[in-house]
Write a protein that holds these residues in place. Sequence first.
Motif, mmCIF file in Angstrom:
data_model
loop_
_atom_site.group_PDB
_atom_site.id
_atom_site.type_symbol
_atom_site.label_atom_id
_atom_site.label_comp_id
_atom_site.label_asym_id
_atom_site.label_seq_id
_atom_site.Cartn_x
_atom_site.Cartn_y
_atom_site.Cartn_z
ATOM 1 N N VAL A 194 -43.754 42.315 55.721
ATOM 2 C CA VAL A 194 -45.150 42.220 54.923
ATOM 3 C C VAL A 194 -45.139 40.638 54.664
ATOM 4 C CG1 VAL A 194 -46.745 42.776 53.283
ATOM 5 C CG2 VAL A 194 -45.506 44.384 54.710
ATOM 6 N N PRO A 195 -46.107 39.795 54.639
ATOM 7 C CA PRO A 195 -46.032 38.451 54.021
ATOM 8 C C PRO A 195 -46.347 38.605 52.637
ATOM 9 C CG PRO A 195 -48.047 38.692 55.425
ATOM 10 C CD PRO A 195 -47.123 39.827 55.602
ATOM 11 N N SER A 196 -45.554 37.952 51.834
ATOM 12 C CA SER A 196 -45.329 38.043 50.245
ATOM 13 C C SER A 196 -44.987 36.868 49.728
ATOM 14 C CB SER A 196 -44.206 39.056 49.855
ATOM 15 O OG SER A 196 -44.578 40.457 50.805
ATOM 16 N N PHE A 197 -45.234 36.906 48.286
ATOM 17 C CA PHE A 197 -45.027 35.605 47.419
ATOM 18 C C PHE A 197 -44.724 36.227 46.187
ATOM 19 C CE2 PHE A 197 -48.381 34.033 50.081
ATOM 20 C CZ PHE A 197 -47.450 32.809 50.750
ATOM 21 N N PHE A 198 -43.557 35.614 45.382
ATOM 22 C CA PHE A 198 -43.303 35.887 44.200
ATOM 23 C C PHE A 198 -44.263 34.941 43.065
ATOM 24 C CE2 PHE A 198 -39.591 37.335 46.127
ATOM 25 C CZ PHE A 198 -39.317 38.751 45.436
ATOM 26 N N ILE A 199 -44.762 35.697 42.130
ATOM 27 C CA ILE A 199 -45.718 34.774 41.405
ATOM 28 C C ILE A 199 -45.224 34.755 39.872
ATOM 29 C CG2 ILE A 199 -48.133 34.709 40.735
ATOM 30 C CD1 ILE A 199 -47.864 34.436 43.691
ATOM 31 N N PHE A 200 -44.945 33.862 39.256
ATOM 32 C CA PHE A 200 -44.562 33.488 37.910
ATOM 33 C C PHE A 200 -46.061 33.579 37.075
ATOM 34 C CE2 PHE A 200 -44.309 30.951 34.142
ATOM 35 C CZ PHE A 200 -43.587 31.633 33.372
ATOM 36 N N LEU A 201 -46.179 34.750 36.283
ATOM 37 C CA LEU A 201 -47.379 35.086 35.710
ATOM 38 C C LEU A 201 -47.582 34.554 34.363
ATOM 39 C CD1 LEU A 201 -47.515 38.906 36.274
ATOM 40 C CD2 LEU A 201 -48.821 37.005 37.432
ATOM 41 N N THR B 105 -38.876 26.242 49.842
ATOM 42 C CA THR B 105 -38.037 26.189 48.814
ATOM 43 C C THR B 105 -38.394 27.677 47.923
ATOM 44 O OG1 THR B 105 -36.742 25.493 46.992
ATOM 45 C CG2 THR B 105 -39.035 24.819 47.285
ATOM 46 N N SER B 106 -37.489 28.188 47.449
ATOM 47 C CA SER B 106 -37.783 29.432 46.747
ATOM 48 C C SER B 106 -36.951 29.633 45.376
ATOM 49 C CB SER B 106 -37.796 30.819 47.459
ATOM 50 O OG SER B 106 -37.964 31.895 46.710
ATOM 51 N N ARG B 107 -37.525 29.893 44.319
ATOM 52 C CA ARG B 107 -36.775 30.279 42.985
ATOM 53 C C ARG B 107 -36.181 31.510 43.299
ATOM 54 N NH1 ARG B 107 -39.118 29.982 37.474
ATOM 55 N NH2 ARG B 107 -36.985 30.255 36.976
ATOM 56 N N VAL B 108 -36.708 32.437 43.982
ATOM 57 C CA VAL B 108 -35.845 33.738 44.164
ATOM 58 C C VAL B 108 -35.199 33.733 45.334
ATOM 59 C CG1 VAL B 108 -36.665 36.180 44.553
ATOM 60 C CG2 VAL B 108 -38.021 34.817 43.016
ATOM 61 N N ALA B 109 -34.179 34.384 45.285
ATOM 62 C CA ALA B 109 -32.990 34.509 46.266
ATOM 63 C C ALA B 109 -33.409 35.139 47.704
ATOM 64 C CB ALA B 109 -31.640 34.799 45.848
ATOM 65 N N LEU C 200 -30.545 41.599 43.521
ATOM 66 C CA LEU C 200 -29.769 40.905 44.821
ATOM 67 C C LEU C 200 -28.381 41.632 45.244
ATOM 68 C CD1 LEU C 200 -30.090 38.848 47.249
ATOM 69 C CD2 LEU C 200 -28.801 37.230 45.935
ATOM 70 N N VAL C 201 -28.099 42.018 46.270
ATOM 71 C CA VAL C 201 -26.999 42.589 46.670
ATOM 72 C C VAL C 201 -26.353 41.781 47.574
ATOM 73 C CG1 VAL C 201 -25.725 44.807 47.719
ATOM 74 C CG2 VAL C 201 -27.670 44.915 46.242
ATOM 75 N N GLU D 31 -35.303 37.546 31.605
ATOM 76 C CA GLU D 31 -34.954 36.658 30.547
ATOM 77 C C GLU D 31 -35.163 35.424 31.011
ATOM 78 O OE1 GLU D 31 -31.514 37.015 28.330
ATOM 79 O OE2 GLU D 31 -31.464 39.173 28.351
ATOM 80 N N ARG D 32 -35.581 34.441 30.284
ATOM 81 C CA ARG D 32 -36.126 32.884 30.713
ATOM 82 C C ARG D 32 -34.730 32.508 30.999
ATOM 83 N NH1 ARG D 32 -40.064 30.088 26.481
ATOM 84 N NH2 ARG D 32 -41.739 31.633 26.517
ATOM 85 N N GLY D 33 -34.936 31.448 32.319
ATOM 86 C CA GLY D 33 -33.872 30.998 32.790
ATOM 87 C C GLY D 33 -34.057 29.924 33.961
ATOM 88 N N ASP D 34 -33.090 29.243 34.308
ATOM 89 C CA ASP D 34 -33.272 28.537 35.327
ATOM 90 C C ASP D 34 -32.437 28.898 36.539
ATOM 91 O OD1 ASP D 34 -34.881 26.523 33.755
ATOM 92 O OD2 ASP D 34 -32.986 25.437 32.911
ATOM 93 N N GLY D 35 -32.320 28.152 37.982
ATOM 94 C CA GLY D 35 -31.829 28.527 38.820
ATOM 95 C C GLY D 35 -32.364 29.479 39.517
ATOM 96 N N ILE D 36 -31.665 29.852 40.656
ATOM 97 C CA ILE D 36 -32.040 30.873 41.658
ATOM 98 C C ILE D 36 -32.053 32.283 40.951
ATOM 99 C CG2 ILE D 36 -31.526 32.020 43.883
ATOM 100 C CD1 ILE D 36 -32.590 29.016 44.099
ATOM 101 N N ILE D 37 -33.325 32.820 41.092
ATOM 102 C CA ILE D 37 -33.028 34.117 40.599
ATOM 103 C C ILE D 37 -32.531 35.262 41.563
ATOM 104 C CG2 ILE D 37 -35.015 36.047 39.387
ATOM 105 C CD1 ILE D 37 -36.832 33.755 38.905
ATOM 106 N N ARG D 38 -31.836 36.233 41.050
ATOM 107 C CA ARG D 38 -31.278 37.364 41.623
ATOM 108 C C ARG D 38 -31.358 38.749 40.926
ATOM 109 N NH1 ARG D 38 -27.825 32.682 41.759
ATOM 110 N NH2 ARG D 38 -27.302 32.149 43.887
ATOM 111 N N ARG D 39 -31.990 38.878 39.919
ATOM 112 C CA ARG D 39 -32.215 39.939 39.219
ATOM 113 C C ARG D 39 -33.484 39.947 38.480
ATOM 114 N NH1 ARG D 39 -30.441 42.446 34.143
ATOM 115 N NH2 ARG D 39 -29.518 44.429 34.694
ATOM 116 N N PHE D 40 -34.086 41.152 38.510
ATOM 117 C CA PHE D 40 -35.407 41.346 37.832
ATOM 118 C C PHE D 40 -35.343 42.657 37.058
ATOM 119 C CE2 PHE D 40 -37.275 38.476 40.970
ATOM 120 C CZ PHE D 40 -38.184 37.417 39.988
ATOM 121 N N PHE D 41 -36.147 43.071 36.190
ATOM 122 C CA PHE D 41 -36.361 44.280 35.782
ATOM 123 C C PHE D 41 -37.769 44.751 36.456
ATOM 124 C CE2 PHE D 41 -33.763 43.070 31.829
ATOM 125 C CZ PHE D 41 -33.052 44.032 32.071
ATOM 126 N N LEU D 42 -37.781 45.854 36.796
ATOM 127 C CA LEU D 42 -39.115 46.592 37.454
ATOM 128 C C LEU D 42 -39.751 47.215 36.501
ATOM 129 C CD1 LEU D 42 -40.661 47.147 40.119
ATOM 130 C CD2 LEU D 42 -39.237 49.166 40.505
#
Length: 194
Positions: free
Chosen positions: A84-91, A33-37, A179-180, A118-129
């Motif tokens: 490339v094998p990767s992970f999203f890490i909540f810091l 499972t993933s928090r990031v789409a 996410l597009v 911004e803090r939030g719940d649910g599946i993540i579809r957007r970040f600031f780089l």
Amino acid sequence: MILHADSPLFGDETEDKWPQAFLSDDAKEFGCTSRVAFGDWQIEPSDPDEDPFWYRISNYGVFHCWANVAQASAREALAHAEVVPSFFIFLGTQGATELWALQKGAVPGSDYLLLARERGDGIIRRFFLLQRDCTGQALRKGRQLDILNTRYCHVASPADLLGIARKMVKREPLGVLALVPEAKDDGEIDSQTP
């Protein structure tokens, strides 16, 4: 500037690492499972002179959980890009902002993108780089290779990466990573998360 660690900073002991395995209480359901789409993501740079950039993020499998990440300058090129094998890490957080990193690769070490939302719940579809900056002994530079960049920022620990993220979140972001949605055959846009 590339942020790089000689070996991955976050391993199996990291709780907020996505994707991650799940197992139902009755052990009948399991997987990743993933928090990031999953899907195709585009970096839309803040600088209008910069070109957009693409990432394809997909689930590796059911028994071993990581994201396969491909990157390319055009969406069409993602199908042929190296994965490339990767992970999203909540810091952690900075005020009302969540700080994240995309840990890309395992050998030889990992590269990192710093992300915020911004803090939030649910599946993540957007970040600031976030921007990447490096000073002092962490800045490494190889021999001159024509016009090729040989500089990178050596990140020694998770605390160092979090420290950089806390500084960078105060600056203007490099852009938005979002996410597009996929285009359906009938010309409509599918807004569902893949």
